[in-house]
Motif scaffolding. Structure first.
Motif, mmCIF file in Angstrom:
data_model
loop_
_atom_site.group_PDB
_atom_site.id
_atom_site.type_symbol
_atom_site.label_atom_id
_atom_site.label_comp_id
_atom_site.label_asym_id
_atom_site.label_seq_id
_atom_site.Cartn_x
_atom_site.Cartn_y
_atom_site.Cartn_z
ATOM 1 N N ILE A 192 0.842 -1.186 0.000
ATOM 2 C CA ILE A 192 0.000 0.000 0.000
ATOM 3 C C ILE A 192 0.884 1.245 0.000
ATOM 4 C CG2 ILE A 192 -1.638 1.308 1.430
ATOM 5 C CD1 ILE A 192 -2.920 -1.395 2.030
ATOM 6 N N LEU A 193 0.558 2.144 -0.890
ATOM 7 C CA LEU A 193 1.302 3.380 -1.012
ATOM 8 C C LEU A 193 1.030 4.230 0.227
ATOM 9 C CD1 LEU A 193 2.852 5.060 -3.119
ATOM 10 C CD2 LEU A 193 0.655 5.584 -4.171
ATOM 11 N N ILE A 194 2.081 4.892 0.748
ATOM 12 C CA ILE A 194 1.929 5.588 2.026
ATOM 13 C C ILE A 194 2.271 7.058 1.867
ATOM 14 C CG2 ILE A 194 2.723 5.661 4.421
ATOM 15 C CD1 ILE A 194 3.773 2.706 3.809
ATOM 16 N N PHE A 195 1.347 7.920 2.243
ATOM 17 C CA PHE A 195 1.610 9.356 2.222
ATOM 18 C C PHE A 195 1.649 9.847 3.665
ATOM 19 C CE2 PHE A 195 -1.018 9.297 -1.917
ATOM 20 C CZ PHE A 195 0.099 8.945 -2.652
ATOM 21 N N LEU A 196 2.645 10.667 3.987
ATOM 22 C CA LEU A 196 2.816 11.096 5.367
ATOM 23 C C LEU A 196 2.649 12.599 5.501
ATOM 24 C CD1 LEU A 196 6.155 9.190 6.032
ATOM 25 C CD2 LEU A 196 3.839 8.376 6.542
ATOM 26 N N SER A 197 1.937 13.006 6.527
ATOM 27 C CA SER A 197 1.860 14.437 6.808
ATOM 28 C C SER A 197 1.426 14.634 8.248
ATOM 29 C CB SER A 197 0.868 15.123 5.861
ATOM 30 O OG SER A 197 -0.349 14.441 5.895
ATOM 31 N N GLY A 198 1.462 15.888 8.674
ATOM 32 C CA GLY A 198 0.928 16.247 9.987
ATOM 33 C C GLY A 198 1.881 15.979 11.137
ATOM 34 N N ASN A 199 1.432 16.376 12.315
ATOM 35 C CA ASN A 199 2.224 16.159 13.524
ATOM 36 C C ASN A 199 1.295 16.153 14.724
ATOM 37 O OD1 ASN A 199 2.057 18.865 14.986
ATOM 38 N ND2 ASN A 199 2.650 19.485 12.920
ATOM 39 N N VAL A 200 1.846 15.737 15.847
ATOM 40 C CA VAL A 200 1.126 15.855 17.117
ATOM 41 C C VAL A 200 2.069 16.618 18.041
ATOM 42 C CG1 VAL A 200 0.158 14.614 19.069
ATOM 43 C CG2 VAL A 200 -0.106 13.694 16.760
ATOM 44 N N ASN A 201 1.656 17.779 18.460
ATOM 45 C CA ASN A 201 2.508 18.648 19.279
ATOM 46 C C ASN A 201 3.896 18.824 18.676
ATOM 47 O OD1 ASN A 201 0.419 18.858 21.119
ATOM 48 N ND2 ASN A 201 1.058 16.967 22.145
ATOM 49 N N GLY A 202 3.945 19.014 17.388
ATOM 50 C CA GLY A 202 5.216 19.326 16.746
ATOM 51 C C GLY A 202 6.012 18.121 16.296
ATOM 52 N N ARG A 203 5.571 16.925 16.669
ATOM 53 C CA ARG A 203 6.333 15.748 16.273
ATOM 54 C C ARG A 203 5.548 14.979 15.211
ATOM 55 N NH1 ARG A 203 10.588 12.991 17.355
ATOM 56 N NH2 ARG A 203 10.488 10.717 17.537
ATOM 57 N N SER A 204 6.241 14.664 14.126
ATOM 58 C CA SER A 204 5.567 14.032 12.987
ATOM 59 C C SER A 204 6.057 12.599 12.807
ATOM 60 C CB SER A 204 5.874 14.826 11.722
ATOM 61 O OG SER A 204 5.457 14.121 10.586
ATOM 62 N N ILE A 205 5.228 11.794 12.214
ATOM 63 C CA ILE A 205 5.659 10.431 11.882
ATOM 64 C C ILE A 205 6.858 10.478 10.935
ATOM 65 C CG2 ILE A 205 3.958 10.216 10.011
ATOM 66 C CD1 ILE A 205 3.912 7.147 10.825
ATOM 67 N N ILE A 206 6.960 11.578 10.196
ATOM 68 C CA ILE A 206 8.119 11.728 9.300
ATOM 69 C C ILE A 206 9.398 11.754 10.138
ATOM 70 C CG2 ILE A 206 9.241 13.277 7.644
ATOM 71 C CD1 ILE A 206 6.405 14.195 6.829
ATOM 72 N N ASP A 207 9.361 12.494 11.250
ATOM 73 C CA ASP A 207 10.540 12.534 12.133
ATOM 74 C C ASP A 207 10.831 11.152 12.692
ATOM 75 O OD1 ASP A 207 10.489 15.362 11.868
ATOM 76 O OD2 ASP A 207 8.956 15.463 13.439
#
Ligand code: SF4
Ligand code: SF4
Length: 760
Positions: A192-207
């Motif tokens: 499954i193709l995965i697109f990442l965005s957003g954060n929770v209190n400044g921390r993102s899944i990208i980090d």
């Protein structure tokens, strides 16, 4: 509809629309209303706005009516004690949110703030299939931003053939880094193709993924958009363009586009961590596309169905998922998401110690991460598959003849040969190359293993991480055995694999393999359209493009480049009711232009009457249709009495005054447009290449990347055409991007098209 969700979504929408307005005002004051607004490499402007409203945003001021429209969609936040149905209002507000979010990203591009900088990040993958040692300079140090058209089209074929069953838009951050990795690995395992965005209190899944060393980029199916919720809009831009590119929808047909997404685009939203107003608002937008939302926190659920096909909002709090480890929790969460969206996923269990799935196919193993390599500069690797008698093949037997790589120094290399022997009641000698080519995809599916090339120029790397997990040579055999049975079970019944590292055995087998490659080359070269009585259809793309059909003959492959005549024949054996049906061509009506009664009849039927006749060898008269994912586009340049060929990888301007992306809109859509055609790049080398219009000598301009990557093949074509230096006389983007420059170049280099009979 939950009143709680409605309230928060409506509040979020009001907030973001106001934010967009304020930002627009400020930007117009700073940069002027005419400042240029565009996403990179796309012909679809700001795609959600273009698709929904039909507005082509190119300047800041074009956003004014967009935001007006968004404002009109807004509703007041529901009152404390008023209970009415909220679904319509909430969905309207969701759409307003999407328009506002896309406007904001457009403005940020105008201000030079997108894609978002991310120092130290290197994205995996460009569109070139070259040595991993050549990193793309661009793509470093920032997040991806929106998906470009080139990438969208190159994913097309995987989206239609089921290799990529859908996409997940992940917003927020997981509980822990380990959970983040577990979730994306689980999605990757299911392709499954995965697109990442957003954060929770400044921390993102990208980090989180970056810290854990997970490779992100087009090649690994994990695309980091941006660290704020607003960048989630790029996922919906991708979905909108799918409908425009593949579904033949027109800008402004918002209802059709939303329905197309509901029924054909298998996407869902995974909201990780706390959901704030803006996330609720964006989720409402996603729901109007038919995409359900699954949250790993406690939120009110929306279980009735309707706008989406199944439940709209599901809450599955991470702590309450009944499983002992993060990996198992991730598996359950992903499984639930897939069920809610109705995605069909086929996973083949492969008995190896590393994760496996086609999402890992594009993974690159860099030299410093590599444990050992086979092939490339310092060693040799080859692969060979052949058919043997029934009794000669012992199914499941895997042998390693010679030493393993434990004695090879770190980052060293050794010689290797992979020999696969198959037997099957329906197996034919002609299928050998078709199956052998699969070795590339199958081996590449293992996480931490990279496979490039084929035959005796294979080049395989095993990463340190994979070796540490216990991946050994024998696992190549395990992979091949499992996958050949799973994917080609209809034609092979037995599969035996031998891995050779013993120098003497390698030498013997290499000679045998080379003999076989040579025989196949001759056999294929002798295979002509006249020598067979059957062509094949390919309607695989009809799941996306309901009226498009490819007609595939020995001398003309499908426009996506992925299916040739042999592939279609094998595929028909594997799946007799599938997309590749034989066409009994019948006696030719016109052998020069390439008209046959059987072909016309099938084209009429399968295009639902859209196409009446197809000329197999002409671009000027009844050319074959295309939908969207062609490797190249050809187009007439009347002034030059010839054609240009633009490759999908080439972002430059062409003498037609358009880039590939813009041209693609003209060539696609399942319509016949004389003078414009989408093709697979190997059709260029065929003797039947637009033979009715003068053949290869008509090419006056071609993207330099084609000249470079197909140098050998094109040289052979030039010799066959009797003009050995023909390729050097063809212009490319380095010497001509206008008709004037092109004509001057052609005159100077005495191009044959100038003296050929007029095309028009
Ligand atoms: S051959 Fe044609 S119809 Fe088949 S997958 Fe390729 S582009 Fe689609
Ligand atoms: S022809 Fe169209 S639907 Fe088929 S893979 Fe290409 S772009 Fe996708």
């Amino acid at each position: 509809m939950s009143r709680y969700i409605a309230t928060r979504a409506i509040r979020g929408a009001n907030g973001i629309v106001a934010e967009a307005e304020a930002l627009l005002k400020k930007a117009m004051a700073e940069k002027g209303p005419k400042a240029h607004v565009a996403f990179p490499n796309t012909a679809y402007y700001l795609p959600v706005i273009y698709g929904m409203l039909g507005i082509q945003v190119t300047k800041l001021e074009d956003l004014v009516p967009v935001l007006e429209h968004a404002k009109n969609l807004l509703h007041p936040v529901p009152e404390e004690n008023l209970w009415t149905p909220y679904l319509g209002e909430t969905l309207d507000c969701g759409m307003a949110t999407l328009l506002a979010a896309e406007a904001i990203e457009g403005i940020r591009f105008a201000l030079g703030e997108q894609p978002e900088p991310y120092p130290g990040l290197r994205l995996a993958g460009g569109t070139s299939f070259t040595s991993p040692e050549f990193e793309r300079a661009a793509g470093d140090g920032h997040l991806n931003g929106p998906i470009d058209d080139i990438q969208l089209r190159s994913w097309g074929i995987q989206l239609v053939d089921g290799r990529m069953p859908g996409f997940a838009a992940i917003v927020g951050a997981a509980r822990t880094n380990r959970a983040a990795v577990a979730i994306v690995r689980e999605l990757q395992r299911r392709n499954i193709l995965i697109f990442l965005s957003g954060n929770v209190n400044g921390r993102s899944i990208i980090d989180q993924l970056h810290e854990e060393g997970v490779e992100m980029g087009y090649d690994t199916y994990i695309v980091p958009f941006g660290r704020d919720t607003i960048s989630a809009i790029y996922a919906l831009g991708f979905a909108t363009r799918s409908a425009l590119t593949f579904g033949g929808m027109k800008p402004g047909q918002w209802r059709e586009i939303l329905l197309y997404n509901k029924y054909r685009v298998f996407a869902f939203v995974l909201a990780l961590g706390e959901v704030d107003d803006l996330k609720y608002a964006a989720a409402a937008g996603a729901i109007s596309y038919g995409f359900p939302v699954i949250a790993d926190t406690v939120i009110p659920q929306i279980l009735p169905t309707g706008v989406t096909r199944y439940e709209h909002v599901i809450s599955m709090p991470w702590n309450e998922i009944d499983a002992p480890t993060d990996e198992e929790k991730a598996a359950k969460l992903v499984q639930r998401a897939i069920e809610v969206r109705g995605v069909k996923v086929k996973i083949t269990e492969i008995p190896i110690p590393v994760p496996y799935g086609s999402a890992f196919e594009g993974e690159v193993v860099r030299r410093k991460d590599m444990r050992v390599e086979f092939g490339g500069k310092n060693s040799r690797a080859f692969e060979y598959l052949y058919m043997a008698d029934w009794d000669e093949v012992e199914d499941g037997k895997i042998e390693v003849v010679g030493p393993d790589f434990s004695h090879v120094p770190m980052e060293g290399s050794m010689d290797m040969g992979i020999v696969v022997k198959v037997a099957g009641r329906k197996m034919q000698k002609d299928f050998e190359p078709v199956l052998e080519r699969q070795i590339h995809y199958f081996i590449n599916g293992a996480s931490g293993v990279q496979h490039i090339g084929q035959r005796d120029i294979a080049w395989i790397r095993i990463s340190k991480a994979a070796a540490e997990k216990g991946f050994t040579l024998r696992h190549f055999g395990d992979i091949l055995h499992a996958r050949f049975h799973a994917d080609f079970g209809a034609i092979v019944d037995k599969v035996q694999v031998t891995i050779y590292t013993d120098p003497k055995a390698i030498q013997e087998w290499l000679e045998r393999a080379r003999q076989a490659y040579h025989e196949r080359n001759i056999r294929l070269a002798n295979m002509t359209d006249e020598s067979v009585d059957t062509f094949y259809t390919c309607t695989l793309c009809q799941s996306f493009a309901p009226t498009h059909v490819c007609i595939i003959s020995p001398e003309r492959l499908g426009l996506c480049g992925a299916y040739n005549w042999l592939d279609c024949r094998a595929s028909h054996e594997i799946n007799p009711t599938g997309p590749n049906q034989p066409i009994l061509k019948g006696a030719p009506i016109d052998p020069v232009k390439g008209y046959w009664p059987g072909v016309n009849e099938v084209a009429r039927k399968l295009s639902q009457g859209k196409v009446q006749e197809v000329a197999m060898y002409s671009i000027m008269e009844n050319p074959m249709t295309a939908c969207g994912c062609f490797e190249c586009i050809m187009m007439i340049i009347p002034e030059a009495n010839g054609f240009m060929v633009v490759s999908r990888e080439d972002p430059s301007m062409t003498p037609a005054g358009m880039t590939f992306s813009t041209l693609a809109g003209m060539a696609g859509g399942g319509l016949q447009t004389p003078g414009v055609m989408g093709i697979g790049k190997y059709y260029l080398t065929s003797k039947k290449f637009i033979s009715a219009d003068g053949g290869f000598k008509r090419i006056v301009w071609m993207s330099s990347i084609l000249k470079e990557t197909m140098a050998e093949e094109l040289k052979a074509v030039a010799e066959r055409e009797g003009i050995p230096d023909l390729i050097d006389r063809i212009a490319d983007e380095r010497v001509a991007t206008t008709v004037e420059e092109l004509l001057a170049w052609l005159e100077e280099h005495d191009h044959p098209a100038l003296t050929m009979p007029p095309l028009l």
